[in-house]
Motif scaffolding. Structure first.
Motif, PDB file in Angstrom:
ATOM      1  N   GLU A   1      19.140  78.483 -13.612  1.00  0.00           N
ATOM      2  CA  GLU A   1      18.090  77.851 -13.222  1.00  0.00           C
ATOM      3  C   GLU A   1      17.888  76.528 -12.776  1.00  0.00           C
ATOM      4  OE1 GLU A   1      15.996  78.127 -17.276  1.00  0.00           O
ATOM      5  OE2 GLU A   1      16.607  79.103 -17.556  1.00  0.00           O
ATOM      6  N   LYS A   2      18.842  76.053 -12.515  1.00  0.00           N
ATOM      7  CA  LYS A   2      18.583  74.684 -12.053  1.00  0.00           C
ATOM      8  C   LYS A   2      18.476  74.463 -10.650  1.00  0.00           C
ATOM      9  CE  LYS A   2      21.725  71.343 -14.734  1.00  0.00           C
ATOM     10  NZ  LYS A   2      22.846  70.104 -14.285  1.00  0.00           N
ATOM     11  N   ILE A   3      18.154  76.156  -9.867  1.00  0.00           N
ATOM     12  CA  ILE A   3      17.661  75.557  -8.738  1.00  0.00           C
ATOM     13  C   ILE A   3      16.536  75.715  -8.664  1.00  0.00           C
ATOM     14  CG2 ILE A   3      17.722  77.680  -6.505  1.00  0.00           C
ATOM     15  CD1 ILE A   3      20.296  78.600  -6.972  1.00  0.00           C
ATOM     16  N   ASP A   4      15.461  76.594  -9.608  1.00  0.00           N
ATOM     17  CA  ASP A   4      14.347  77.002 -10.420  1.00  0.00           C
ATOM     18  C   ASP A   4      13.328  75.371  -9.807  1.00  0.00           C
ATOM     19  OD1 ASP A   4      13.621  79.326  -9.934  1.00  0.00           O
ATOM     20  OD2 ASP A   4      14.244  79.612 -11.574  1.00  0.00           O
ATOM     21  N   VAL A   5      14.834  74.565 -10.960  1.00  0.00           N
ATOM     22  CA  VAL A   5      14.556  72.999 -11.575  1.00  0.00           C
ATOM     23  C   VAL A   5      13.834  72.658 -10.104  1.00  0.00           C
ATOM     24  CG1 VAL A   5      15.418  70.524 -12.481  1.00  0.00           C
ATOM     25  CG2 VAL A   5      14.974  72.969 -13.652  1.00  0.00           C
ATOM     26  N   TRP A   6      14.986  72.676  -8.800  1.00  0.00           N
ATOM     27  CA  TRP A   6      14.801  71.674  -8.019  1.00  0.00           C
ATOM     28  C   TRP A   6      13.329  71.884  -6.442  1.00  0.00           C
ATOM     29  CZ3 TRP A   6      17.168  68.252  -4.853  1.00  0.00           C
ATOM     30  CH2 TRP A   6      17.605  68.376  -3.715  1.00  0.00           C
ATOM     31  N   ALA A   7      13.657  73.362  -6.891  1.00  0.00           N
ATOM     32  CA  ALA A   7      11.639  73.734  -6.194  1.00  0.00           C
ATOM     33  C   ALA A   7      10.678  73.485  -6.130  1.00  0.00           C
ATOM     34  CB  ALA A   7      12.409  75.175  -5.996  1.00  0.00           C
ATOM     35  N   PHE A   8      11.201  72.921  -8.324  1.00  0.00           N
ATOM     36  CA  PHE A   8       9.865  73.027  -8.420  1.00  0.00           C
ATOM     37  C   PHE A   8       9.476  71.307  -8.352  1.00  0.00           C
ATOM     38  CE2 PHE A   8       7.735  70.160 -11.813  1.00  0.00           C
ATOM     39  CZ  PHE A   8       6.464  70.952 -12.363  1.00  0.00           C
ATOM     40  N   GLY A   9      10.963  70.636  -7.928  1.00  0.00           N
ATOM     41  CA  GLY A   9      10.899  69.099  -7.754  1.00  0.00           C
ATOM     42  C   GLY A   9      10.141  68.658  -5.820  1.00  0.00           C
ATOM     43  N   VAL A  10      10.549  69.639  -5.504  1.00  0.00           N
ATOM     44  CA  VAL A  10      10.359  69.572  -4.335  1.00  0.00           C
ATOM     45  C   VAL A  10       8.187  69.941  -3.769  1.00  0.00           C
ATOM     46  CG1 VAL A  10      10.399  71.153  -1.576  1.00  0.00           C
ATOM     47  CG2 VAL A  10      12.489  70.325  -3.059  1.00  0.00           C
ATOM     48  N   MET A  11       8.367  71.296  -4.616  1.00  0.00           N
ATOM     49  CA  MET A  11       6.741  71.635  -4.779  1.00  0.00           C
ATOM     50  C   MET A  11       6.275  69.917  -4.949  1.00  0.00           C
ATOM     51  SD  MET A  11       4.481  74.687  -6.820  1.00  0.00           S
ATOM     52  CE  MET A  11       4.928  73.504  -8.452  1.00  0.00           C
ATOM     53  N   LEU A  12       6.252  69.694  -6.877  1.00  0.00           N
ATOM     54  CA  LEU A  12       5.838  68.543  -6.841  1.00  0.00           C
ATOM     55  C   LEU A  12       5.975  67.373  -5.998  1.00  0.00           C
ATOM     56  CD1 LEU A  12       4.633  67.087  -9.077  1.00  0.00           C
ATOM     57  CD2 LEU A  12       6.320  66.709 -10.612  1.00  0.00           C
ATOM     58  N   PHE A  13       6.874  66.783  -5.347  1.00  0.00           N
ATOM     59  CA  PHE A  13       7.467  65.639  -4.500  1.00  0.00           C
ATOM     60  C   PHE A  13       6.557  66.343  -3.232  1.00  0.00           C
ATOM     61  CE2 PHE A  13       8.229  63.422  -0.918  1.00  0.00           C
ATOM     62  CZ  PHE A  13       8.799  62.481  -0.867  1.00  0.00           C
ATOM     63  N   THR A  14       5.804  67.340  -3.252  1.00  0.00           N
ATOM     64  CA  THR A  14       4.546  67.960  -2.346  1.00  0.00           C
ATOM     65  C   THR A  14       3.511  67.176  -2.986  1.00  0.00           C
ATOM     66  OG1 THR A  14       6.133  68.997  -1.205  1.00  0.00           O
ATOM     67  CG2 THR A  14       4.065  69.106  -0.297  1.00  0.00           C
ATOM     68  N   LEU A  15       3.218  67.661  -3.611  1.00  0.00           N
ATOM     69  CA  LEU A  15       1.972  67.322  -4.358  1.00  0.00           C
ATOM     70  C   LEU A  15       1.689  65.864  -4.627  1.00  0.00           C
ATOM     71  CD1 LEU A  15       1.900  70.354  -6.652  1.00  0.00           C
ATOM     72  CD2 LEU A  15       0.378  69.962  -4.704  1.00  0.00           C
ATOM     73  N   CYS A  16       2.687  65.442  -4.826  1.00  0.00           N
ATOM     74  CA  CYS A  16       1.835  64.333  -5.004  1.00  0.00           C
ATOM     75  C   CYS A  16       1.871  63.367  -3.427  1.00  0.00           C
ATOM     76  CB  CYS A  16       3.630  63.391  -6.341  1.00  0.00           C
ATOM     77  SG  CYS A  16       2.997  63.638  -8.100  1.00  0.00           S
ATOM     78  N   SER A  17       2.881  63.258  -2.825  1.00  0.00           N
ATOM     79  CA  SER A  17       2.549  62.854  -2.143  1.00  0.00           C
ATOM     80  C   SER A  17       2.795  62.957  -0.761  1.00  0.00           C
ATOM     81  CB  SER A  17       4.780  62.494  -0.885  1.00  0.00           C
ATOM     82  OG  SER A  17       5.198  63.784  -0.965  1.00  0.00           O
ATOM     83  N   GLY A  18       1.939  64.449  -0.711  1.00  0.00           N
ATOM     84  CA  GLY A  18       1.374  64.741   1.437  1.00  0.00           C
ATOM     85  C   GLY A  18       1.839  65.206   1.707  1.00  0.00           C
ATOM     86  N   GLY A  19       3.360  64.765   1.755  1.00  0.00           N
ATOM     87  CA  GLY A  19       4.700  65.589   2.306  1.00  0.00           C
ATOM     88  C   GLY A  19       5.103  65.977   2.422  1.00  0.00           C
ATOM     89  N   SER A  20       6.794  66.267   3.110  1.00  0.00           N
ATOM     90  CA  SER A  20       7.756  67.339   1.790  1.00  0.00           C
ATOM     91  C   SER A  20       9.086  65.657   1.813  1.00  0.00           C
ATOM     92  CB  SER A  20       8.463  68.538   3.648  1.00  0.00           C
ATOM     93  OG  SER A  20       9.822  68.740   3.290  1.00  0.00           O
ATOM     94  N   PRO A  21       9.875  66.512   1.195  1.00  0.00           N
ATOM     95  CA  PRO A  21      10.737  64.854   0.948  1.00  0.00           C
ATOM     96  C   PRO A  21      12.380  65.454   2.213  1.00  0.00           C
ATOM     97  CG  PRO A  21      11.190  67.199  -0.181  1.00  0.00           C
ATOM     98  CD  PRO A  21      10.081  66.859   0.352  1.00  0.00           C
TER      99      PRO A  21
END
Length: 254
Positions: A1-21
């Motif tokens: 499930e840690k892969i899902d956690v990472w994927a969620f983190g990337v999505m949340l980063f994009t939503l909050c910053s407007g860009g990709s990490p």
């Protein structure tokens, strides 16, 4: 499930910053340099990226537990959803995060970054009180405070919950005044000792004969010329700063 956690983190980063990490192409594809970044990904790099790109303190705190190497990452989405980011900003845990963020911002606002060491900056650092103490006591860590903050209250722990409460106490001002006077005397003593160490250093270096001759000349001139004028020349020669003019004048007058 840690892969899902990472994927969620990337999505949340994009939503909050407007860009990709990560650096991506026009089609959203990862650039070659991104694979090298992912291979060397660590907490330090993640914290730097999140701090620079994310403004929301709660989102920052959450992402700093998600966008990490697998061993350090939150274990599952259930743990992620328990973070204060998904609750009310008025709950206790959220308030702790927000207060910590505000404290860090205040520290950053009061932090001065010296990007280029000028002659004036170097002299100020050389003549700082902490520097004086290190030279005088030959210690790397100095425990003598040079700043004092006084608060007109004391903290008391109340029963039965053990909460801290503020109790007004105007008497601390009198005590603080006494401490402050003692600290000023200590700082004056440190400055005096540092001045004489500089003098000793000049009398022991390769040009000691020349300095001795100049010192005799200053003492002689001080009898007939304004002491302040001679003291200015003395300070420039020793390179100890204008704040030492009174000490130089004191030496010349004696």
């Amino acid at each position: 499930e840690k892969i899902d956690v990472w994927a969620f983190g990337v999505m949340l980063f994009t939503l909050c910053s407007g860009g990709s990490p990560f650096q991506t192409g026009l089609q959203g594809d990862l650039r070659d340099v991104c694979f090298a970044e992912l291979c060397n990904w660590n907490r330090k790099y993640a914290e730097k990226l999140i701090t620079e790109k994310i403004e929301d303190p709660l989102a920052q705190d959450l992402l700093m537990s998600i966008l990490l190497p697998e061993a350090e990452r939150m274990p599952d989405m259930e743990t992620v959803l328990q973070h204060p980011f998904f609750g009310s900003p008025t709950n206790v845990e959220a308030q702790k995060i927000l207060e910590k963020f505000e404290e860090e911002q205040l520290i950053l606002e009061e932090t001065v970054v010296v990007s280029r060491m000028t002659k004036d900056t170097s002299k100020r650092m050389e003549n700082a009180m902490e520097r004086h103490c290190k030279v005088v006591f030959d210690e790397e860590k100095v425990a003598v405070p040079t700043c004092l903050m006084v608060l007109p209250y004391r903290l008391e722990r109340n029963a039965p919950h053990g909460w801290l409460s503020i109790v007004p106490d105007a008497g601390v001002f009198e005590l603080a005044g006494k401490i402050g006077k003692h600290l000023l005397e200590i700082n004056k003593a440190m400055a005096r000792l540092y001045f004489w160490l500089l003098m000793k250093k000049r009398l022991a270096d390769g040009e000691k004969a020349q300095f001795k001759s100049e010192l005799k000349n200053w003492l002689k001139r001080a009898r007939t010329e304004p002491v302040k004028k001679v003291a200015v020349e003395m300070v420039k020669k020793i390179a100890c700063g204008d704040e030492y003019l009174p000490l130089c004048a004191e030496v010349l007058e004696k």
